[in-house]
Structure formats: structure tokens, C-alpha cells
Design an enzyme around this catalytic site. Structure first.
Site, PDB file in Angstrom:
ATOM      1  N   LYS A  81       2.415   7.732 -10.629  1.00 30.52           N
ATOM      2  CA  LYS A  81       2.851   7.126 -11.897  1.00 30.52           C
ATOM      3  C   LYS A  81       2.907   8.141 -13.032  1.00 30.52           C
ATOM      4  CE  LYS A  81       0.629   2.647 -11.091  1.00 30.52           C
ATOM      5  NZ  LYS A  81       1.755   1.911 -10.566  1.00 30.52           N
ATOM      6  N   GLY A 214      -0.687  -8.453 -10.312  1.00 30.18           N
ATOM      7  CA  GLY A 214      -1.474  -9.675 -10.166  1.00 30.18           C
ATOM      8  C   GLY A 214      -1.515 -10.259  -8.767  1.00 30.18           C
ATOM      9  N   GLY A 235      -2.142  -3.367  -6.299  1.00 30.58           N
ATOM     10  CA  GLY A 235      -3.064  -2.362  -6.803  1.00 30.58           C
ATOM     11  C   GLY A 235      -4.478  -2.871  -6.709  1.00 30.58           C
TER      12      GLY A 235
HETATM   13  O1  5RP Z   1       3.241  -0.556  -9.540  1.00 30.46           O
HETATM   14  C1  5RP Z   1       2.456  -0.928 -10.311  1.00 30.46           C
HETATM   15  C2  5RP Z   1       2.744  -0.852 -11.734  1.00 30.46           C
HETATM   16  O2  5RP Z   1       3.212   0.420 -12.063  1.00 30.46           O
HETATM   17  C3  5RP Z   1       1.154  -1.410  -9.846  1.00 30.46           C
HETATM   18  O3  5RP Z   1       0.980  -0.965  -8.564  1.00 30.46           O
HETATM   19  C4  5RP Z   1       1.018  -2.877  -9.884  1.00 30.46           C
HETATM   20  O4  5RP Z   1       1.498  -3.414 -11.057  1.00 30.46           O
HETATM   21  C5  5RP Z   1      -0.391  -3.165  -9.596  1.00 30.46           C
HETATM   22  O5  5RP Z   1      -0.867  -4.297 -10.238  1.00 30.46           O
HETATM   23  P1  5RP Z   1      -2.182  -5.002  -9.690  1.00 30.46           P
HETATM   24  O6  5RP Z   1      -3.306  -4.065  -9.920  1.00 30.46           O
HETATM   25  O7  5RP Z   1      -2.281  -6.251 -10.504  1.00 30.46           O
HETATM   26  O8  5RP Z   1      -1.902  -5.265  -8.245  1.00 30.46           O
END
Ligand code: 5RP
Length: 294
Positions: A81, A214, A235
């Protein structure tokens, strides 16, 4: 062999990930867990969104040493990122040789007005969007893959659902619209006319669209796929849960078999506790990640 960095290659790379799960990882050990669970790619970052939210302060691109160690640890594609508008972080990631760059609202934006000119890079980019206009603006800047934003780090799928429903409803509307009304809609959405015309003709975005933000359970992943996502980003949902390996495997299986309730019931069993969830209404406006970028 196709030349690296062309639009066809950039877009094609994302198409190869279709139907898969891209997992956020912060260490080579987590990257191995993701690969063994069947992730189609990993996303290297310093902290998963739930921890970024908890830590506060400025979130930046991860340390190149960690990114390189993650690249060494796995054979699947590695994404990383950068902050919105931070084209120098992107130059650094391209130099490191990552497979994909996520210009992400999860990190603290570096520019409040301008996203990166992604056409300048050979490495492909993915960007977040909450609606069709936002997706087409990012594609016009050179994004070869889109993901709906959701509200990252909450373990609450409601915003991911809202954004995917919005995107799909707008695509259906455009598809069924008389052509002479498209220009006015392009103006209203702030979307380039030529791209909107492509959506009208093809009935889909010109690039793949994953769901993110989410997603915390196998059922969440299957829900997003049934709503029309081409694949899933997870994530916090995996590495903030009690049993990351089991949950990662289950989310991959649910994404593959998203239309099979029997498999979904089976893989949802005995996963241990999911990550703690957050009610969206309790998040202060300035902490809403989805509102970063435009
Ligand atoms: O690609 C992403 C944003 O850049 C993240 O991987 C995603 O949004 C993860 O979110 P979460 O922690 O709620 O699963």
C-alpha cells in the site's frame, strides 16, 4: 510475450486473481499462513486496518525491508500500500518489484486533492471506490483494478455491502439508459464519458472489482461474492481473529463456493472467535477511512 506495463498486462494480472482472496499481512510468517490457506495474493503493510485505527497517528507505506522479506517468503503475488497521492512511495514500491500497488485510504492521505497519475508506472494499481463515478475516476487515472472501500478495520460488513450495492445498481442504471442521457449522467457523476459508455455497453466495470473493508467471516465473503464482487480483500478479519489459519482457509473456501450453502455451513464451523466488531455510528467522522479520497 506481452510487454510489462501495458494496459492489457496490468488489467490481465487482476483478472487472474478473480475468484480469489487477497490477504493483508504484516510479517513473512503471516504471509506464509495466507499462502498455505490458498490466498491468491498478499498485501504487505505495517499494521492491519484495525490496528491502524487503534494506533491513530499517521499511517505510511511499510518498511521496504519487511516488504522484501514478505516477497522472499511466498510465491504468490505481493501487493503493498501507498498513501493516496504519494507518488514517491509508489516509485519506491515499483523499484522494490512488488506485483501490485494499492493506493489506499487505509493509510493517511498524502494529498487531499490529487490521486497518483498511475499511467506513469509500469506496476499496476488497485484503488478503492464507493460508487461508479469514483471507480471510473480512478480507472481514468490508470487503476487496473478496483475494490469497493467498505469501512476497513471494523469487522462490520455493512459499508462493504452498501458500496457494492451502489456500484451494481449504478451499473444496471447506466446499462438501461438511453444513450443520449449518458453525457448528463457523466457530468453528474464526475465520470469520464468514454468509460461510462463502456460500462453501458458491457454491463460491468472495465476492470475487475473486488470487495474490501469489514469482511470478517466466511459468510461475509460469500455475501459479497453473491452481490457481484469478483473477489475479496481481507485484512483485520483474519489476523485479529482467534485462529487466523482456520479462518483464512474458511474464507478462501467460502469465496470459491459462495453459492453453495452446504459448503458455507461446513466451513463456518469451529473457527474460534471472530475479530471484535465496531458499530459504524460510533466512528468519529474524521476517522472514517472510506471518506478519504474522492
Ligand atoms: O485493501 C484494503 C484497503 O486498502 C484492505 O485490505 C481492506 O480494506 C482491509 O479491510 P479489513 O481490515 O476491514 O479487512
Amino acid at each position: 510475450m506481452a510487454e510489462k506495463g501495458t494496459w492489457t498486462v496490468k488489467k490481465g494480472l487482476a483478472e487472474m486473481l478473480k475468484g480469489g482472496v487477497i490477504m493483508d499481512v504484516t510479517t513473512p510468517e503471516q504471509a506464509k499462513i495466507a499462502e498455505e490457506a490458498g490466498a491468491c495474493a498478499v498485501m504487505a503493510l505495517e499494521r492491519v486496518p484495525a490496528d491502524i485505527r487503534a494506533a491513530g497517528g499517521v499511517a505510511r507505506m511499510a518498511d521496504p525491508t519487511v516488504i522484501l522479506r514478505i516477497m522472499d517468503a511466498v510465491t504468490i503475488p505481493v501487493m503493498a500500500k501507498v498513501r493516496i497521492g504519494h507518488f514517491v512511495e509508489a516509485q519506491i514500491l515499483e523499484q522494490l518489484g512488488v506485483d501490485y500497488i494499492d493506493e489506499s485510504e487505509v493509510l493517511t492521505p498524502a494529498d487531499e486533492q490529487h490521486h497518483i497519475d498511475k499511467h506513469k508506472f509500469k506496476v499496476p494499481f488497485v484503488c478503492g471506490a464507493r460508487n461508479l463515478g469514483e471507480a471510473l475516476r480512478r480507472i481514468a487515472e490508470g487503476a487496473a483494478m478496483i475494490r469497493t472501500k467498505g469501512e476497513p478495520g471494523t469487522g462490520n460488513v455493512v459499508e462493504a455491502v452498501r458500496h457494492m450495492r451502489m456500484m451494481m445498481a449504478e451499473i444496471r442504471r447506466v446499462q438501461n439508459m438511453p444513450r443520449e442521457e449518458l453525457m448528463a449522467l457523466a457530468k453528474e457523476m464526475g465520470a469520464p464519458y468514454e468509460l461510462l459508455l463502456q460500462v453501458a455497453e458491457q454491463g460491468r466495470l472495465p476492470v475487475v472489482n473486488f470487495a474490501a473493508g469489514g469482511i470478517a467471516t466466511p459468510a461475509d465473503a460469500a455475501l459479497m461474492m453473491q452481490l457481484g464482487a469478483d473477489g475479496i480483500f481481507v485484512g483485520s478479519g483474519i489476523f485479529k481473529s482467534k485462529n487466523p489459519s482456520a479462518r483464512a482457509r474458511a474464507i478462501v473456501a467460502a469465496t470459491t463456493h459462495y453459492n453453495d450453502p452446504q459448503v458455507l455451513a461446513e466451513v463456518s464451523k469451529d473457527l474460534g472467535e471472530a475479530m471484535p466488531g465496531l458499530e459504524i455510528a460510533t466512528i468519529a467522522p474524521e476517522q472514517r477511512m472510506q471518506d478519504r479520497g474522492w
